[in-house]
Design an enzyme around this catalytic site. Structure first.
Site, PDB file in Angstrom:
ATOM      1  N   THR A 155      60.589  60.402  66.936  1.00  0.00           N
ATOM      2  CA  THR A 155      59.535  59.571  68.198  1.00  0.00           C
ATOM      3  C   THR A 155      60.565  59.449  69.368  1.00  0.00           C
ATOM      4  O   THR A 155      61.031  60.378  70.225  1.00  0.00           O
ATOM      5  CB  THR A 155      58.774  58.517  67.766  1.00  0.00           C
ATOM      6  OG1 THR A 155      59.792  57.710  67.085  1.00  0.00           O
ATOM      7  CG2 THR A 155      57.559  59.135  66.903  1.00  0.00           C
ATOM      8  N   THR A 192      60.892  51.576  54.087  1.00  0.00           N
ATOM      9  CA  THR A 192      61.757  52.311  54.892  1.00  0.00           C
ATOM     10  C   THR A 192      61.220  52.560  56.315  1.00  0.00           C
ATOM     11  O   THR A 192      60.336  52.076  56.593  1.00  0.00           O
ATOM     12  CB  THR A 192      62.307  53.505  54.348  1.00  0.00           C
ATOM     13  OG1 THR A 192      61.371  54.747  54.453  1.00  0.00           O
ATOM     14  CG2 THR A 192      62.362  53.255  52.936  1.00  0.00           C
ATOM     15  N   GLU A 276      67.074  52.295  69.079  1.00  0.00           N
ATOM     16  CA  GLU A 276      66.771  52.511  70.569  1.00  0.00           C
ATOM     17  C   GLU A 276      67.834  51.994  71.578  1.00  0.00           C
ATOM     18  O   GLU A 276      67.934  50.657  71.252  1.00  0.00           O
ATOM     19  CB  GLU A 276      65.496  51.894  70.632  1.00  0.00           C
ATOM     20  CG  GLU A 276      64.362  53.139  69.923  1.00  0.00           C
ATOM     21  CD  GLU A 276      62.931  52.301  70.149  1.00  0.00           C
ATOM     22  OE1 GLU A 276      61.950  53.090  69.881  1.00  0.00           O
ATOM     23  OE2 GLU A 276      62.650  51.128  70.151  1.00  0.00           O
ATOM     24  N   ASN A 402      60.919  50.184  75.252  1.00  0.00           N
ATOM     25  CA  ASN A 402      59.876  49.688  74.603  1.00  0.00           C
ATOM     26  C   ASN A 402      58.885  48.880  75.647  1.00  0.00           C
ATOM     27  O   ASN A 402      57.754  48.532  75.406  1.00  0.00           O
ATOM     28  CB  ASN A 402      60.096  48.477  73.482  1.00  0.00           C
ATOM     29  CG  ASN A 402      60.824  49.294  72.203  1.00  0.00           C
ATOM     30  OD1 ASN A 402      59.840  49.702  71.399  1.00  0.00           O
ATOM     31  ND2 ASN A 402      62.004  49.466  72.120  1.00  0.00           N
TER      32      ASN A 402
END
Length: 407
Positions: A155, A192, A276, A402
């Site tokens: 992603t 996980t 990220e 985000n």
């Protein structure tokens, strides 16, 4: 026992596994990156799995728990771009449609296919697109497309995470392959990110499950990026026996378990490094605690400290934030005995000794914290408990990523 890396290896490097991937536009955004993948064992396979403990879990997790009860499975269908979480009965029905179609096309029985999803929460899965992807993929699966599957599951990841090894056992050579995705919403707890492991060794499910739990405890359960446990976390292990080599002796079992541990730790490190917006991989080693559990608590607490993660981004050796995180971890710690060292390719600097700050070089500390891989060592000299956690720094880009994740 001897093992070696398979250069260019992937999830399909073990014998008897095929994969395929394609783009269907799950997220309705034009891309050349595949977003649906299928992983398939040509032989019957034992399986083990761990799933998220998030009560708000996704439809594929609910489905997967049922499939796991048999201890046998042959395939998994994975989509990125949509989590199929918080989607109610419709979401569960959609996940089941994907499972059933894959079973039909692969000629399998009921409950032989897992489904995995990752992406935006709270939006219904565009199931017809995913079904179309499965129809396109299944007839054209190959060994070579294992690496395409690793790409399809990404992603916000910037790098594919895949590896494969050969391991010599008493009865011959086996292979283990793995792939994982994860960059944000990572703070596993008995689960996980989305991670997959295959082997062509012959191993019963009753043996696989505790070995997978052991590996996860040392790797994914010691991983944090942002403190958020996902609704979709899943870890799968398939063993199809295609090598003809069974794990029978205790020596074989321990060699297999050690390599599985190492592979999962490698995947966890790669996920942390690809967090990220991350600019640093943080490796936290907690030593000298009364118990291993105390060490696990300390290491994870430091790796997950928002304040310390921000300090690492700013190259600020603010060791007080390290010790504060150890102090609120819930572990049995003695602050008067604590040492703390910051270490990287640039050198190392002791910032705390026997519970007091040292007169360390700020210049050296900044140089240490400028490197990508940074190790934080805390030693409490109070026992044999030790553990290692993996994390990353907190940057402006994390907020940017985000702040508009759904778009």
């Amino acid at each position: 026992m001897a093992y070696k890396v398979i250069e260019g290896g992937s999830i399909t490097s073990p014998k008897g596994y095929l994969a395929g991937a394609c783009y269907v536009g799950v997220k309705s955004r034009k891309s050349d990156k595949p977003d649906v993948a299928v992983l398939y064992s040509q032989e019957p396979a034992s399986c083990a799995a761990l799933f998220t403990t998030n009560k708000f879990c996704a439809a594929p997790v609910l489905l997967g728990r049922e499939v796991l009860k048999k201890g046998k499975a042959r395939a998994v269908v994975i989509n990125s771009g949509n989590a199929n979480a918080a989607t109610g009965e419709q979401g569960l029905a959609n996940a089941k449609k994907v499972e059933v179609l894959a079973e039909e096309l692969l000629g399998l029985g009921e409950d032989e296919v897992f489904v995995s999803s990752t992406g935006v929460i709270g939006q219904q899965l565009p199931v017809e697109k995913v079904l179309d992807g499965v129809r396109r993929i299944v007839p054209n699966m190959t060994v070579e497309q294992g690496t395409d599957a690793a790409w399809a599951i990404m992603t916000t990841d910037l790098a594919k995470k895949e590896v494969a090894y050969e391991l010599e056992l008493s009865g011959g050579t086996i292979r283990i392959g793995a792939m994982a995705k994860g960059s944000g919403m990572i703070h596993p707890n008995m689960a996980t990110t989305l991670s997959y492991v295959t082997t062509d060794a012959k191993v019963e499910a009753s043996v696989l499950q505790p070995l997978l739990k052991r590996a996860a405890d040392k790797s994914f359960h010691m991983l944090t990026v942002d403190g958020d446990t996902s609704t979709n976390d899943s870890l799968f292990l398939f063993a199809n026996g295609a090598s003809g080599v069974a794990i029978e002796t205790e020596e074989d079992k321990e060699a297999f378990a050690a390599l599985l541990d190492g592979i999962c730790i490698d995947m966890a490190r790669r996920i942390a490094a690809d967090g990220e917006g991350a600019t640093h991989l943080m490796i936290v080693e907690a030593k000298g605690l009364p118990t291993e559990q105390d060490a696990r608590l300390v290491a994870r607490s430091i790796a997950g400290s928002t304040l310390f993660k921000a300090a690492v981004f700013g190259r600020d050796a603010n060791w007080g934030r390290i010790m504060a995180a150890a102090g609120y971890s819930g572990a049995d710690v003695d602050p008067t005995k604590a040492d703390c060292i910051l270490k990287s390719a640039a050198g190392e600097v002791a910032v705390m000794e026997a519970g007091f700050g040292t007169d360390f070089s700020e210049e050296l500390a900044k140089a240490v914290l400028t490197e990508h891989d940074i190790t934080i060592i805390v030693d409490f000299h109070s026992g044999d408990g030790q553990a290692t956690a993996f994390g990353c720094d907190l940057t402006y880009d994390y907020v940017k990523i985000n702040g508009d994740y759904r778009s």
